[in-house]
Design a protein around this motif. Structure first.
Motif, PDB file in Angstrom:
ATOM      1  N   LEU A  57       2.201 -11.645  -8.764  1.00  0.00           N
ATOM      2  CA  LEU A  57       2.847 -12.430  -9.968  1.00  0.00           C
ATOM      3  C   LEU A  57       3.175 -13.619 -10.044  1.00  0.00           C
ATOM      4  CD1 LEU A  57       3.217 -11.543 -13.248  1.00  0.00           C
ATOM      5  CD2 LEU A  57       5.591 -10.939 -12.639  1.00  0.00           C
ATOM      6  N   ALA A 101       4.080  -5.592 -16.759  1.00  0.00           N
ATOM      7  CA  ALA A 101       4.128  -6.292 -15.541  1.00  0.00           C
ATOM      8  C   ALA A 101       4.286  -5.672 -14.378  1.00  0.00           C
ATOM      9  CB  ALA A 101       5.383  -7.441 -15.799  1.00  0.00           C
ATOM     10  N   TYR A 106      -0.216  -8.578 -15.810  1.00  0.00           N
ATOM     11  CA  TYR A 106      -0.378  -9.878 -15.988  1.00  0.00           C
ATOM     12  C   TYR A 106      -0.518 -10.892 -14.692  1.00  0.00           C
ATOM     13  CZ  TYR A 106       1.949  -8.267 -20.136  1.00  0.00           C
ATOM     14  OH  TYR A 106       2.539  -7.594 -21.060  1.00  0.00           O
ATOM     15  N   LEU A 109       3.740 -14.712 -16.012  1.00  0.00           N
ATOM     16  CA  LEU A 109       4.908 -14.148 -16.809  1.00  0.00           C
ATOM     17  C   LEU A 109       5.789 -15.391 -16.854  1.00  0.00           C
ATOM     18  CD1 LEU A 109       6.288 -12.004 -18.393  1.00  0.00           C
ATOM     19  CD2 LEU A 109       7.402 -11.365 -16.344  1.00  0.00           C
TER      20      LEU A 109
END
Length: 611
Positions: A57, A101, A106, A109
Motif C-alpha cells: 500500500l 485496506a 487499495y 490510501l
C-alpha cells in the motif's frame, strides 16, 4: 508492468513530462525522493505510477479534504483502487475503509496528517505492508515555509512508530532552498534524490496593474473573459463578500469561498465552481490547495498576497491543462498595510506555540517576504524573471511574454527628483521625525493635511518642492528607491523611511538614478505554450465533445475535468478518432476511460463527421 506501461494503461499518456521520469525511476529504485515541481507539472503521477508498481500500500498524506476527494475520484475514473480517510467520513465509514485496506483492496490510501497517530490507524499501519509514504504539499512541514501546519510534525513520529520504515517521497510546488533543506530535515529523508524541475510555466501570462478603481478594473478583465473559468483571490473575508456581491449584481456567475462560511456552503460553492455552474470563484487563500480543476483560464489577485510563494502557488492554479492562461495582480499601496496587519495577527495567534525570539524571527521573515512581493508589484523589469530569480533560478533579462515585457518603456533620468525625496527624509530626520511614504509624498507635493500642520512640516525647506508631480508619482519613485536599496522602511515604526549609505551618496550627487516608465501598452492577449492550437482547427467538434463531457459528468456526479481535461478534448477534436485503437492514441485516454467512455465519444465524433 513497466512504469511506461502503467502510465499509458491507467493515465493515457505515452511519455512522462520533464522531471517525472527521473523522479519515478528513483522512487522505483527504493530511494527517498523530494520533488519540487510547479503547479500543473504533474506531481501526482510521480507517486501514483510507483504506487501501482509496488506490491504493498502507498499512503498519501494530504492537507485538505477537497484534495483527497478529487484525487481519489480521478483515480477511480482511471481504474485505480483508492480511498481516503479524513473527518468527512463517519466512524462506520472509516472502519469500512480500514477493513478494506487490511484486505489489500487499495493501492493508494489518502489520509489527513491528524489521523496518522490515532490508535486505530496505528494498529492497522503496523500490521500492513506499506511500500511508500508520500507527503503532498510537503512545504507545510517547514516552520519557515509560507503555509506551516503543526499537524505535519506528526509525520516523523508516525514513521518512527512503524516496525519497518517504508520508502518516503515528498512533493511541493513552491520551496526556496532554505525551505527545501528544512523539509528534508523535518521528514528525516535519507540521502534523498532531490529534483527541482524548474519553476517556469511558459503558458502563464503574468501582469500587474495599479488601477485607480479595482472594481472597475476587475469588471473590465472579466468582460473580455466571459464564459471562462477563473479565480479572484482577495485578502480578507469582507473583500470576498463585497467583490462577489458586486459581480452578482452585474449579472456575472460568481460564487464565494472563505473560512467564515458554513462547511455546507463552502462545499456547495466549491462544487458549483468545479462543475462549471459558476465560472468565477471569489475566495481567500483558504480556497485552492489541491484543487485539480484543469480549465482555470485566469487567476486575478484583487489584493497583493503576503509573499511570492503564496502568489506563485495561487496564480499557478491557472492553466493546469497547459492552455494559455492569465495571472493578473491588481496592486495598491493599501495592500502592503493589509499584509502587515495580517502577518502580525497571524503570529499573535501562535504566541503560545513559539518563544518570543522565534516569533520575532518569523515576523521579520514574513515582513521581508512582503517587501519582496511589493517589489514584484512595482517593478518595471520582467515579471517572469523576478519570479524565477526569487526561487533561485536563472532567467533571461526579458521573457517577451509578461505585462512588463509587453510594455514599451522609456528610460528617464530621475536623479533630481530622487534627491528631492531623499533630502526631505534627511530634513525630517534632522528634526527626529520619521514618516512613511504617504506623508513624505504629501510634504513634497505641498499638501495641507492635519499631520503636516500638527508637526509644522510646511516649514521644511523641502515642503512643496515637487508640487508639479502627483503624490502617486512620488510614491512610485519611493517604491523604486526602496527596491534599489537607497531607502529602508521600518515596519516597527509604521514603515517610516530612512536613508541608507547609498541613499546618502545619491542625495549628495555621487550617483545617478535612472528609471523606466511605460510609454504605451500593447493589447496583450494571453499567449502560451500549446494553448488553443489543437482546437483551432475544429472548434465546433470541441464544443460538441464538451457537451458530451458535461452530460457524463452530471451522470457520474464528478467535475467535468475528471472525465477528460480540456487538453484531452482538444487533442480528440484535432485527431478525430473513429476506432477504439485511434481513441487510445488521444493524449490523456487510458484503458479504463476508453472502456467506459470510448463508445460514447466515438459515436459523437462519427456523427459530427457525417454531418
Amino acid at each position: 508492468m513497466t512504469a511506461q506501461d502503467i502510465l499509458k494503461q491507467y493515465f493515457g499518456y505515452s511519455a512522462f513530462r520533464p522531471g517525472q521520469d527521473a523522479l519515478v525511476s528513483h522512487i522505483l529504485e527504493g530511494r527517498d525522493t523530494l520533488g519540487i515541481m510547479p503547479t500543473g507539472a504533474g506531481k501526482s503521477i510521480c507517486y501514483q505510477v510507483p504506487a501501482l508498481a509496488f506490491s504493498g500500500l502507498t499512503l498519501v498524506i494530504s492537507p485538505l479534504i477537497s484534495l483527497m476527494k478529487d484525487q481519489v475520484g480521478a483515480l477511480h475514473e482511471s481504474g485505480v483502487a483508492a480511498a481516503y480517510l479524513n473527518s468527512a467520513l463517519s466512524a462506520p465509514e472509516m472502519r469500512e475503509v480500514i477493513a478494506n485496506a487490511r484486505e489489500g483492496r487499495y493501492k493508494l490510501l489518502y489520509i489527513a496528517p491528524e489521523r496518522l497517530t490515532t490508535p486505530d490507524f496505528l494498529d492497522f499501519a503496523c500490521q500492513t505492508e506499506i511500500s511508500m509514504v508520500t507527503i503532498d504539499e510537503a512545504h507545510c512541514i517547514s516552520q519557515w515555509g509560507q503555509d506551516f501546519r503543526p499537524s505535519y510534525l506528526k509525520i516523523l513520529d508516525f514513521l518512527r512508530l512503524l516496525p519497518h520504515r517504508p520508502l518516503v517521497s515528498a512533493f511541493t510546488a513552491t520551496a526556496t532552498a532554505a525551505v527545501r533543506d528544512d523539509v528534508i530535515r523535518a521528514l528525516g529523508l535519507r540521502e534523498p534524490f532531490v529534483l527541482t524541475t524548474g519553476f517556469d510555466r511558459p503558458n502563464l501570462y503574468f501582469s500587474v496593474e495599479q488601477p485607480s478603481s479595482k472594481p472597475q478594473a476587475l469588471l473590465r478583465l472579466l468582460a473580455v473573459r466571459t464564459g471562462k473559468s477563473g479565480i479572484v483571490y482577495c485578502a480578507t473575508r469582507k473583500t470576498v463578500e463585497d467583490v462577489c456581491d458586486m459581480l452578482r449584481i452585474k449579472g456575472l456567475g460568481a460564487t464565494r469561498y472563505h473560512a467564515g462560511l458554513p462547511a455546507e456552503e463552502r462545499q456547495r460553492n466549491q462544487d458549483d465552481f468545479l462543475y462549471d455552474r459558476a465560472p468565477v470563484m471569489v475566495a481567500t487563500n483558504a480556497f485552492g490547495m489541491g484543487i485539480d480543476k484543469s480549465n482555470v483560464s485566469f487567476v486575478v489577485h484583487y489584493n497583493m498576497p503576503k509573499n511570492m510563494e503564496s502568489y506563485y502557488q495561487e496564480a499557478g492554479r491557472a492553466g493546469r491543462d497547459g492552455e494559455a492562461a492569465d495571472c493578473i495582480l491588481l496592486y495598491s499601496p493599501q495592500d502592503v498595510r493589509t499584509g502587515q496587519f495580517l502577518i502580525e495577527r497571524s503570529h499573535e495567534a501562535a504566541d503560545e506555540q513559539v518563544d518570543p525570539e522565534t516569533r520575532r524571527a518569523l515576523i521579520d521573515r514574513d515582513l521581508e517576504r512582503l517587501r519582496q512581493m511589493t517589489f514584484y508589484s512595482t517593478t518595471t523589469e520582467c515579471l517572469r524573471r523576478f519570479i524565477l530569480q526569487y526561487f533561485g533560478e536563472s532567467a533571461a533579462v526579458s521573457c517577451g511574454h509578461c505585462g512588463n515585457c509587453d510594455t514599451t518603456f522609456e528610460e528617464i533620468d530621475a536623479t533630481v527628483d530622487a534627491q528631492k525625496i531623499l533630502s526631505c527624509i534627511y530634513r525630517l530626520d534632522e528634526r527626529r521625525l520619521h514618516f512613511g511614504k504617504a506623508i513624505v509624498s504629501s510634504v513634497l507635493c505641498g499638501g495641507k493635511t492635519e499631520k503636516i500642520e500638527q508637526f509644522g512640516l510646511d516649514t521644511l525647506s523641502t515642503y512643496g518642492i515637487m508640487q508639479d508631480a502627483t503624490a502617486a508619482r512620488v510614491r512610485q519613485l519611493i517604491d523604486v528607491l526602496l527596491e534599489r536599496g537607497y531607502l529602508l522602511s521600518d515596519p516597527e515604526r509604521f514603515n517610516a523611511l530612512f536613508l541608507t549609505a547609498s541613499g546618502n551618496a545619491l542625495m549628495r550627487g555621487r550617483d545617478t538614478f535612472v528609471i523606466k516608465l511605460p510609454r504605451e501598452k500593447k493589447a496583450a492577449p494571453a499567449k502560451g505554450g500549446k494553448g488553443g492550437a489543437a482546437i483551432a482547427g475544429d472548434e465546433a467538434l470541441f464544443d460538441r465533445l464538451r457537451t458530451v463531457r458535461a452530460r457524463l459528468a452530471e451522470q457520474a456526479h464528478v467535475p467535468p475535468y475528471v472525465i477528460f481535461s480540456n487538453a484531452t478534448l482538444a487533442d480528440m477534436a484535432a485527431r478525430q478518432p473513429i476506432t477504439e485503437f485511434e481513441f487510445l492514441e488521444v493524449r490523456g485516454v487510458g484503458e479504463a476511460k476508453a472502456n467506459r467512455y470510448g463508445e460514447i465519444f466515438l459515436e459523437e465524433i462519427k456523427s459530427y463527421l457525417r454531418s
